[in-house]
Design a protein around this motif. Structure first.
Motif, short mmCIF file in Angstrom:
data_model
loop_
_atom_site.label_atom_id
_atom_site.label_comp_id
_atom_site.label_asym_id
_atom_site.label_seq_id
_atom_site.Cartn_x
_atom_site.Cartn_y
_atom_site.Cartn_z
N MET A 71 0.85 -1.17 0.00
CA MET A 71 0.00 0.00 0.00
C MET A 71 0.90 1.24 0.00
N PHE A 72 0.68 2.10 -0.98
CA PHE A 72 1.46 3.33 -1.10
C PHE A 72 0.86 4.46 -0.28
N ALA A 73 -0.44 4.55 -0.28
CA ALA A 73 -1.14 5.63 0.42
C ALA A 73 -1.34 5.27 1.89
N GLN A 74 -1.58 6.29 2.66
CA GLN A 74 -1.90 6.10 4.07
C GLN A 74 -3.39 6.34 4.27
N PRO A 75 -4.06 5.50 5.03
CA PRO A 75 -5.51 5.64 5.20
C PRO A 75 -5.95 6.99 5.76
N HIS A 76 -5.15 7.62 6.59
CA HIS A 76 -5.57 8.89 7.18
C HIS A 76 -5.52 10.05 6.18
N TRP A 77 -5.05 9.81 4.97
CA TRP A 77 -5.06 10.83 3.91
C TRP A 77 -6.42 10.92 3.22
N PHE A 78 -7.31 9.95 3.49
CA PHE A 78 -8.55 9.81 2.73
C PHE A 78 -9.75 9.55 3.63
N ARG A 79 -10.92 9.65 3.03
CA ARG A 79 -12.19 9.23 3.65
C ARG A 79 -12.87 8.27 2.68
N ILE A 80 -13.54 7.28 3.23
CA ILE A 80 -14.35 6.37 2.42
C ILE A 80 -15.64 7.08 2.06
N GLN A 81 -16.09 6.95 0.83
CA GLN A 81 -17.38 7.51 0.41
C GLN A 81 -18.42 6.41 0.50
N ARG A 82 -19.42 6.64 1.30
CA ARG A 82 -20.42 5.62 1.58
C ARG A 82 -21.24 5.24 0.34
N ASP A 83 -21.67 6.21 -0.44
CA ASP A 83 -22.57 5.93 -1.55
C ASP A 83 -21.84 5.64 -2.87
N ARG A 84 -20.51 5.67 -2.87
CA ARG A 84 -19.72 5.39 -4.06
C ARG A 84 -18.56 4.49 -3.69
N TRP A 85 -18.05 3.79 -4.70
CA TRP A 85 -16.86 3.01 -4.45
C TRP A 85 -15.68 3.94 -4.62
N GLY A 86 -14.83 3.99 -3.65
CA GLY A 86 -13.65 4.83 -3.76
C GLY A 86 -13.34 5.54 -2.47
N ILE A 87 -12.36 6.41 -2.59
CA ILE A 87 -11.92 7.21 -1.47
C ILE A 87 -11.78 8.65 -1.92
N LYS B 133 -1.51 15.47 1.39
CA LYS B 133 -0.82 14.26 0.95
C LYS B 133 -1.76 13.37 0.12
N GLY B 134 -3.02 13.34 0.48
CA GLY B 134 -4.00 12.60 -0.31
C GLY B 134 -4.18 13.21 -1.69
N TRP B 135 -4.22 14.54 -1.76
CA TRP B 135 -4.34 15.21 -3.05
C TRP B 135 -3.09 15.00 -3.88
N LEU B 136 -1.93 15.05 -3.26
CA LEU B 136 -0.68 14.82 -3.98
C LEU B 136 -0.64 13.39 -4.53
N TYR B 137 -1.04 12.43 -3.73
CA TYR B 137 -1.13 11.04 -4.15
C TYR B 137 -2.03 10.92 -5.37
N THR B 138 -3.18 11.56 -5.34
CA THR B 138 -4.14 11.52 -6.44
C THR B 138 -3.55 12.14 -7.71
N ILE B 139 -2.91 13.28 -7.57
CA ILE B 139 -2.32 13.97 -8.73
C ILE B 139 -1.18 13.16 -9.33
N VAL B 140 -0.34 12.59 -8.48
CA VAL B 140 0.79 11.79 -8.98
C VAL B 140 0.29 10.56 -9.71
N TRP B 141 -0.72 9.89 -9.18
CA TRP B 141 -1.28 8.73 -9.88
C TRP B 141 -1.88 9.14 -11.22
N ALA B 142 -2.63 10.23 -11.24
CA ALA B 142 -3.25 10.68 -12.50
C ALA B 142 -2.17 11.01 -13.53
N ALA B 143 -1.13 11.72 -13.12
CA ALA B 143 -0.05 12.06 -14.04
C ALA B 143 0.72 10.81 -14.47
N GLY B 144 0.93 9.90 -13.53
CA GLY B 144 1.66 8.67 -13.84
C GLY B 144 0.93 7.75 -14.79
#
Length: 82
Positions: free
Chosen positions: A1-17, A23-34
């Protein structure tokens, strides 16, 4: 696992975080760019098979990591009602 759980929240009505820290936003941006930058570069150079292969492999890796983060978060019951 690359990300840390405390960087995100689970969305109840959708699959995902959803990112809740910089750090969560940076993780998201790096994955999108990668995923997107190499995909576009391969596609523009005429390597259709390689670009599709890259996108599939990276999306599978991302989904695996998100699943791991959600699993860790579910253990601590960090569910977001938004």
């Amino acid at each position: 696992m690359f990300a840390q759980p405390h960087w995100f929240r689970i969305q109840r009505d959708r699959w995902g975080i959803r990112p809740v820290s910089w750090k969560g936003w940076l993780y998201t941006i790096v994955w999108a760019a990668g995923i997107c930058i190499p995909f576009a570069a391969l596609l523009l150079s005429g390597k259709l098979f390689e670009s599709v292969f890259w996108a599939i492999v990276m999306l599978v890796a991302l989904l695996w990591d998100v699943r791991e983060v959600r699993s860790e978060m579910a253990k601590s019951d960090q569910i977001d009602d938004d």
